[in-house]
Write a protein that holds these residues in place. Sequence first.
Motif, short mmCIF file in Angstrom:
data_model
loop_
_atom_site.label_atom_id
_atom_site.label_comp_id
_atom_site.label_asym_id
_atom_site.label_seq_id
_atom_site.Cartn_x
_atom_site.Cartn_y
_atom_site.Cartn_z
N THR A 1 44.08 24.67 44.92
CA THR A 1 43.27 25.43 43.96
C THR A 1 43.33 24.86 42.55
OG1 THR A 1 45.10 26.94 43.46
CG2 THR A 1 43.64 27.55 45.27
N THR B 1 40.20 20.47 48.73
CA THR B 1 39.76 21.86 48.90
C THR B 1 39.32 22.20 50.32
OG1 THR B 1 37.46 21.32 48.33
CG2 THR B 1 38.95 21.89 46.52
N ALA C 1 36.21 23.66 44.16
CA ALA C 1 35.14 22.84 44.73
C ALA C 1 33.84 23.02 43.97
CB ALA C 1 34.95 23.19 46.21
N SER D 1 36.41 22.24 51.33
CA SER D 1 35.23 23.07 51.17
C SER D 1 34.02 22.31 51.71
CB SER D 1 35.02 23.43 49.70
OG SER D 1 33.84 24.17 49.52
N PRO E 1 40.29 27.80 46.50
CA PRO E 1 39.80 26.43 46.71
C PRO E 1 38.30 26.25 46.47
CG PRO E 1 41.30 27.05 48.47
CD PRO E 1 41.06 28.29 47.66
N ARG F 1 44.62 23.62 51.54
CA ARG F 1 43.57 23.71 50.53
C ARG F 1 44.21 24.00 49.18
NH1 ARG F 1 39.05 27.71 52.19
NH2 ARG F 1 37.75 26.21 51.06
#
Length: 277
Positions: free
Chosen positions: A158, A203, A168, A205, A164, A156
């Motif tokens: 950043t 990410t 996102a 996410s 992350p 993930r």
Amino acid sequence: LMNLSVSVLRQKYRRYGEYMWYAALILLLIPVYLGFCDTASLPLLKYALLLGSLMGYCLLGLKIYFLDGRGPKELALFTGIFLLLGLGVVFSGTRALFSVFLLALGARDVPFSRIAKLCLCFFLGVLALNTLLVFAGVLEDTLIIRGEIWGRGNVRHTLGFGYPNTLALWGMAAVFAALLVFPRSFWGLALCLVFSQGLFALTDSKAACFSQLAALFLCLLLRFLGPKLEGKKWVPWVCGGLVALAAFGFVALSLLYREDSRIFELLNTIFSQRLGY
């Protein structure tokens, strides 16, 4: 005499109200963007951000009380709301809700389409700036490994946002703004889909990914069913009911969650352990 002077002031400077609102929006978004900075070690930056926020509040206050042409009862109601929100700031230590309400109440006579375009430019600009700063070595692209059944070993990124999910969130805001600017454009929807999936790959996410896919699906429905649904009074109620139903469903799943259930454990994994939390 005071009402007369306010009326004259409004007629003379009303056209500047829209630009004051845009300036306030940017001034209040900049501290949000720089939230990952350690302002304790940079006192000048801390005071500069605070001064910028105060300027934003002053601009919105001037617009609401002097340029929007609101009546005494309305202004009295707004004043009561601001006082309550001010107490919230004192006790909670966060100004987010106060800023949002002030921006919402001050958006009178500001075209929504222009707000969406400004937000799209700002969010994309922030993402581009952070990407350039990472490549230049100014910011660090911290990597986090997610360890779970679905997505084990996913890296993930950043991009300098610190976490992350923060990256996102900014990307999701850019997608939502783009969908407001191009709600029925096929190519706009296609680009948003590609961007959202690229963001998910960076990410991992899932919450942001699901939210963007849901928004894209709704815009796709709007493209085909929009003309038929225009003017229907039941549409907003149905949409609001679906949002409430989704929220209630998530709360119900959280209350019913059991670690020894395979189905609930799978759902918990899909929702990034949010049911367990």
